[in-house]
Design an enzyme around this catalytic site. Structure first.
Site, PDB file in Angstrom:
ATOM      1  N   LYS A 153     -23.139  13.355  30.245  1.00  0.00           N
ATOM      2  CA  LYS A 153     -23.168  12.192  31.116  1.00  0.00           C
ATOM      3  C   LYS A 153     -23.162  10.936  30.250  1.00  0.00           C
ATOM      4  O   LYS A 153     -23.969  10.825  29.311  1.00  0.00           O
ATOM      5  CB  LYS A 153     -24.413  12.230  32.008  1.00  0.00           C
ATOM      6  N   ASP A 188     -18.619  12.384  31.461  1.00  0.00           N
ATOM      7  CA  ASP A 188     -18.564  11.932  32.856  1.00  0.00           C
ATOM      8  C   ASP A 188     -19.275  10.588  32.971  1.00  0.00           C
ATOM      9  O   ASP A 188     -20.496  10.512  32.813  1.00  0.00           O
ATOM     10  CB  ASP A 188     -19.238  12.968  33.763  1.00  0.00           C
ATOM     11  N   GLU A 213     -14.327  11.935  32.762  1.00  0.00           N
ATOM     12  CA  GLU A 213     -14.420  12.031  34.215  1.00  0.00           C
ATOM     13  C   GLU A 213     -14.833  10.663  34.777  1.00  0.00           C
ATOM     14  O   GLU A 213     -15.795  10.050  34.303  1.00  0.00           O
ATOM     15  CB  GLU A 213     -15.487  13.098  34.531  1.00  0.00           C
ATOM     16  N   LYS A 260     -15.422  19.074  44.464  1.00  0.00           N
ATOM     17  CA  LYS A 260     -16.766  19.418  44.913  1.00  0.00           C
ATOM     18  C   LYS A 260     -16.655  19.921  46.349  1.00  0.00           C
ATOM     19  O   LYS A 260     -16.511  19.117  47.272  1.00  0.00           O
ATOM     20  CB  LYS A 260     -17.675  18.188  44.856  1.00  0.00           C
TER      21      LYS A 260
HETATM   22  O1  LIG Z   1     -19.958  18.990  36.624  1.00  0.00           O
HETATM   23  C1  LIG Z   1     -21.066  19.353  36.231  1.00  0.00           C
HETATM   24  O2  LIG Z   1     -21.264  19.756  35.085  1.00  0.00           O
HETATM   25  C2  LIG Z   1     -22.246  19.380  37.154  1.00  0.00           C
HETATM   26  C3  LIG Z   1     -22.155  18.542  38.364  1.00  0.00           C
HETATM   27  C4  LIG Z   1     -22.320  17.067  38.152  1.00  0.00           C
HETATM   28  O3  LIG Z   1     -22.168  16.557  37.071  1.00  0.00           O
HETATM   29  C5  LIG Z   1     -22.692  16.269  39.324  1.00  0.00           C
HETATM   30  C6  LIG Z   1     -23.784  16.679  40.063  1.00  0.00           C
HETATM   31  C7  LIG Z   1     -24.184  15.972  41.167  1.00  0.00           C
HETATM   32  C8  LIG Z   1     -23.488  14.843  41.544  1.00  0.00           C
HETATM   33  C9  LIG Z   1     -22.389  14.419  40.807  1.00  0.00           C
HETATM   34  C10 LIG Z   1     -21.974  15.129  39.693  1.00  0.00           C
HETATM   35  C11 LIG Z   1     -20.732  14.680  38.973  1.00  0.00           C
HETATM   36  O4  LIG Z   1     -19.924  15.485  38.517  1.00  0.00           O
HETATM   37  O5  LIG Z   1     -20.500  13.491  38.892  1.00  0.00           O
HETATM   38 MG   LIG Z   2     -18.456  13.725  38.054  1.00  0.00          MG
END
Ligand SMILES: O=C(O)CCC(=O)c1ccccc1C(=O)O
Ligand SMILES: [Mg+2]
Length: 357
Positions: A153, A188, A213, A260
């Site tokens: 992240k 991400d 991402e 998702k």
């Molecule tokens: O993709 C992953 O590794 C886990 C899921 C994740 O990051 C996520 C989990 C909850 C809400 C948003 C996100 C996202 O991908 O942004």
């Molecule tokens: Mg994401």
């Protein structure tokens, strides 16, 4: 098909997932039980505002489904996910096949025959925002336990610090890597950057990460289109949820899409989006919204049914982010960076039936 029962649940995360869009600390949702001509199906709604309707809106939609027989619509994707995945569960159980087998067989129409579902899918570890040292430690622990793709992240701190975090993990992966044992990184940003910052990040991360991402806010399709080719590839998640796959493809805004099922209204819709992406030459990755076991297992079936679903890591290793789950035995544990797709009838046989009477 009728909705015969609902049950609410609330699950804490083991440690909050820290992202550019805030911390996720707890997940609340509803389980649904349906009856399809005498066969039971179980589904899960775990709404996440920003991605789906709110919990009260979700509950109201599911109560209408139960009391009035009204199917949840596109404005309540989590409720729709619960009902449509419960239906997929019952439908597959009736024919004694797994949901993945029924989805792969159905495909997106006759021209989309994709062959049998994968028997296992690779998954990424999900690493919170944190200091460079904490990030390296978390990534190393993930690799140690068998993950071959790690998602970090980013976007919660100044971009130069994020670039340093990625470089630190890259240095560690190069230092420890045995031949043929490559570790893939992805990041991400959850829409945190403006256009100049995103350009800076994508250029700096080129060659280091598989993709970035959601570098820009969900609404900025044109900005994402302009970012393509600047450096690291672009994957869209929030934008995909907001606009749908066809608009994302038409805008030329992404190299890959993140699906998702909870935010897209269920397994069949997520799979259809994956087929549309594949037709347009885009890679597709399936992830959860940190769902409980029923929806997480359903999402594994979607990943397994996607064309090439066993090639690219999916964001489905989110069960361990929860402090506890609906059932004690995880039907989709991560082993060596992969999840084996349950082969029993439906989502996971009758493993969830006791949860919602
Ligand atoms: O993709 C992953 O590794 C886990 C899921 C994740 O990051 C996520 C989990 C909850 C809400 C948003 C996100 C996202 O991908 O942004
Ligand atoms: Mg994401």
């Amino acid at each position: 098909m009728t909705v015969v029962a609902l049950r609410a649940f609330a699950l804490d995360l083991a440690t909050p997932l820290s992202t550019a869009a805030g911390d996720i600390e707890t997940r609340e949702g509803l389980l649904v039980r349906v009856d399809l001509a005498g066969t039971t199906g179980v589904g899960e709604a775990t709404p996440l505002p920003g991605w789906t309707e709110s919990l009260p809106e979700c509950r109201a939609a599911l109560e209408r489904a139960r009391d009035e027989g009204t199917p949840p619509g596109p404005e309540t994707p989590a409720a729709r996910h619960a009902v449509t995945s419960a239906y997929r569960d019952a439908f597959a159980r009736r024919s004694g096949r797994s949901v993945a087998a029924t989805l792969a067989r159905d495909g997106d129409g006759a021209d989309d025959a994709t062959g049998p579902a994968a028997s296992s899918v690779p998954v990424n570890a999900t690493v919170s925002d944190g200091s460079a040292a904490d990030t390296v430690a978390a990534a190393e622990a993930a690799v140690e336990s068998g993950y071959r793709t790690v998602k970090l992240k980013v976007g919660a701190r100044p971009v130069e610090e994020d670039i340093e975090r990625v470089r630190a993990v890259d240095d560690a992966r190069n230092a420890s890597r045995a031949d043929g044992d490559a570790v893939t990184l992805r990041v991400d940003a959850n829409g945190a950057w403006d256009r100049p910052t995103a350009r800076r990040a994508l250029a700096a991360l080129d060659g280091l990460v598989e993709y970035v991402e959601q570098p820009l806010p969900a609404g900025d399709l044109a900005g994402h289109a302009a970012l393509r080719g600047v450096g690291a590839p672009v994957a869209l998640d929030e934008s995909l949820t907001r606009y749908g796959v066809r608009e994302v493809i038409a805008a030329g805004a992404a190299d890959a899409v993140v699906l998702k099922p909870m935010a897209l209204g269920g397994p069949s819709r997520a799979l259809a989006a994956g087929h549309a992406a594949a037709h347009a030459g885009l890679d597709a990755v399936v992830t959860t919204t940190i769902d409980a076991a029923v929806a997480r297992t359903a999402a594994v079936h979607v990943a397994a049914a996607l064309p090439g679903g066993d090639q690219r890591a999916h964001g489905l290793a989110t069960g361990d982010l929860l402090a506890e789950d609906l059932i004690t035995t995880d039907p989709v544990p991560v082993e060596n960076g992969r999840i084996a797709v349950p082969t029993g009838p439906g989502i996971a046989g009758d493993a969830f039936d006791e949860l919602v009477k």
